[in-house]
Structures are given as C-alpha cells and as structure tokens.
Design a protein around this motif. Structure first.
Motif, PDB file in Angstrom:
ATOM      1  N   LEU A  20       2.274   1.679  -3.501  1.00 57.08           N
ATOM      2  CA  LEU A  20       1.265   2.212  -4.419  1.00 57.08           C
ATOM      3  C   LEU A  20       1.042   3.707  -4.196  1.00 57.08           C
ATOM      4  CD1 LEU A  20      -1.356  -0.694  -4.404  1.00 57.08           C
ATOM      5  CD2 LEU A  20       0.195  -0.034  -6.258  1.00 57.08           C
ATOM      6  N   GLU A  21       1.035   4.129  -2.946  1.00 57.36           N
ATOM      7  CA  GLU A  21       0.862   5.546  -2.646  1.00 57.36           C
ATOM      8  C   GLU A  21       2.049   6.358  -3.161  1.00 57.36           C
ATOM      9  OE1 GLU A  21      -0.921   9.041  -1.225  1.00 57.36           O
ATOM     10  OE2 GLU A  21      -1.714   7.070  -1.710  1.00 57.36           O
ATOM     11  N   GLN A  22       3.252   5.832  -3.020  1.00 61.22           N
ATOM     12  CA  GLN A  22       4.437   6.527  -3.533  1.00 61.22           C
ATOM     13  C   GLN A  22       4.367   6.652  -5.053  1.00 61.22           C
ATOM     14  OE1 GLN A  22       7.620   4.132  -1.943  1.00 61.22           O
ATOM     15  NE2 GLN A  22       7.717   5.295  -0.043  1.00 61.22           N
ATOM     16  N   GLU A  23       3.928   5.593  -5.726  1.00 63.45           N
ATOM     17  CA  GLU A  23       3.782   5.639  -7.181  1.00 63.45           C
ATOM     18  C   GLU A  23       2.715   6.639  -7.595  1.00 63.45           C
ATOM     19  OE1 GLU A  23       3.006   1.683  -8.495  1.00 63.45           O
ATOM     20  OE2 GLU A  23       5.026   0.972  -7.984  1.00 63.45           O
ATOM     21  N   ARG A  24       1.604   6.695  -6.854  1.00 65.35           N
ATOM     22  CA  ARG A  24       0.530   7.648  -7.159  1.00 65.35           C
ATOM     23  C   ARG A  24       1.039   9.080  -7.049  1.00 65.35           C
ATOM     24  NH1 ARG A  24      -3.145  11.023  -4.816  1.00 65.35           N
ATOM     25  NH2 ARG A  24      -2.214  10.739  -2.765  1.00 65.35           N
ATOM     26  N   LYS A  25       1.796   9.359  -5.991  1.00 64.43           N
ATOM     27  CA  LYS A  25       2.333  10.716  -5.807  1.00 64.43           C
ATOM     28  C   LYS A  25       3.301  11.086  -6.920  1.00 64.43           C
ATOM     29  CE  LYS A  25       1.670  11.173  -0.863  1.00 64.43           C
ATOM     30  NZ  LYS A  25       2.273  11.465   0.442  1.00 64.43           N
ATOM     31  N   GLU A  26       4.088  10.150  -7.392  1.00 59.60           N
ATOM     32  CA  GLU A  26       5.014  10.425  -8.496  1.00 59.60           C
ATOM     33  C   GLU A  26       4.253  10.723  -9.788  1.00 59.60           C
ATOM     34  OE1 GLU A  26       8.326  10.909  -8.518  1.00 59.60           O
ATOM     35  OE2 GLU A  26       8.142  10.759  -6.339  1.00 59.60           O
ATOM     36  N   ARG A  27       3.159   9.972 -10.042  1.00 63.50           N
ATOM     37  CA  ARG A  27       2.349  10.241 -11.237  1.00 63.50           C
ATOM     38  C   ARG A  27       1.720  11.626 -11.156  1.00 63.50           C
ATOM     39  NH1 ARG A  27       0.414   4.964 -10.435  1.00 63.50           N
ATOM     40  NH2 ARG A  27      -1.484   5.823  -9.548  1.00 63.50           N
ATOM     41  N   ALA A  64       0.829  -1.203   0.000  1.00 57.46           N
ATOM     42  CA  ALA A  64       0.000   0.000   0.000  1.00 57.46           C
ATOM     43  C   ALA A  64       0.865   1.255   0.000  1.00 57.46           C
ATOM     44  CB  ALA A  64      -0.922  -0.004   1.213  1.00 57.46           C
ATOM     45  N   VAL A  65       1.946   1.231   0.753  1.00 60.69           N
ATOM     46  CA  VAL A  65       2.857   2.373   0.778  1.00 60.69           C
ATOM     47  C   VAL A  65       3.515   2.546  -0.589  1.00 60.69           C
ATOM     48  CG1 VAL A  65       4.963   3.295   1.817  1.00 60.69           C
ATOM     49  CG2 VAL A  65       3.254   2.192   3.253  1.00 60.69           C
TER      50      VAL A  65
END
Length: 133
Positions: free
Chosen positions: A64-71, A61-62
């Motif tokens: 995925l959240e890091q990837e979302r913030k990068e996008r 989950a962490v």
C-alpha cells in the motif's frame, strides 16, 4: 676496461633487460591471458515472464505504501509548487523535491490543522485553494 666503459655496458645491459623482460613474460605466460569460456546459466528461464529484479513486498502495508508513493509521484509537478508555498509560510522540508517523504505528510497535516481544514495529509482541492497553487 675503464670505469666509464663498464658503466656504459652496465647501463645498456640494464636498459635491454628492463625492455625485454616484460615481452619475455608475455610470451612465456600467454596461456594465462585467454578469455574464459562463456557459461550459460539458467538457459531455460523465460526472461519475458517475471524479471529477476521483481521483489514481492514484505506485507500488504508495504504494498500500500508503494502504491501511495506511485500515486504521489504522478502529481509531482503541481505538488512541488504547493510545497514551495508551504515552505514560504514557514513549514520546513529537508528536501522539497522528495514529495513521498514523511515530512511532506507531517507538514501537510500541520498546515491543514492550523487552517481548520480536514487533516488528511493529502494536498486536496481546499488545501490547494488556500495555498493558491
């Protein structure tokens, strides 16, 4: 010896001691001011492989959240314009420039829900058209 001569000799002696004492200390303690020997730690480590600062995420989950913030950060220039338009319409953000915050997601959901759009929390094409950004 007069009192005036005594004060003059005392003052000169005091000035001499105050001036000479630091140099005497430096001469006496010069061994304390040597540079420490350089010690090489982990000489066999390949610094080109994985950097020391690389930290694995705690769970998926962490990650995925890091990837979302990068996008989201890639779309920052036009997203800030949309958030300014939403702010002008009464949606509150503590910091418009922090586009990865939870406030942006929540306010985007409110905006989409109030305007009969699919509430995804992502500023998609329909949301951009409605905001004119």
């Amino acid at each position: 010896m007069s009192e005036r001569n005594f004060i003059l000799i005392f003052s000169l002696t005091l000035l001499y001691l105050v001036t000479i004492t630091p140099f005497g200390f430096l001469l006496y303690a010069k061994d304390l001011f040597k540079a420490p020997i350089q010690v090489e730690i982990e000489g066999g480590r390949n610094e080109g492989s994985t950097p020391r600062t690389f930290v694995l995420p705690a769970n998926p989950a962490v990650a995925l959240e890091q990837e979302r913030k990068e996008r989201i950060k890639k779309d920052a220039p036009w997203m800030i314009g949309c958030l300014v338009k939403m702010n002008d319409q009464g949606h509150n953000f503590a910091n418009i420039e922090d586009i990865t915050s939870h406030e942006v997601l929540v306010e985007t959901l409110y905006f989409q829900y109030n305007n009969n759009l699919n509430p995804s929390g992502i500023i998609d094409e329909k949301t951009r058209e409605l905001l004119q950004c």
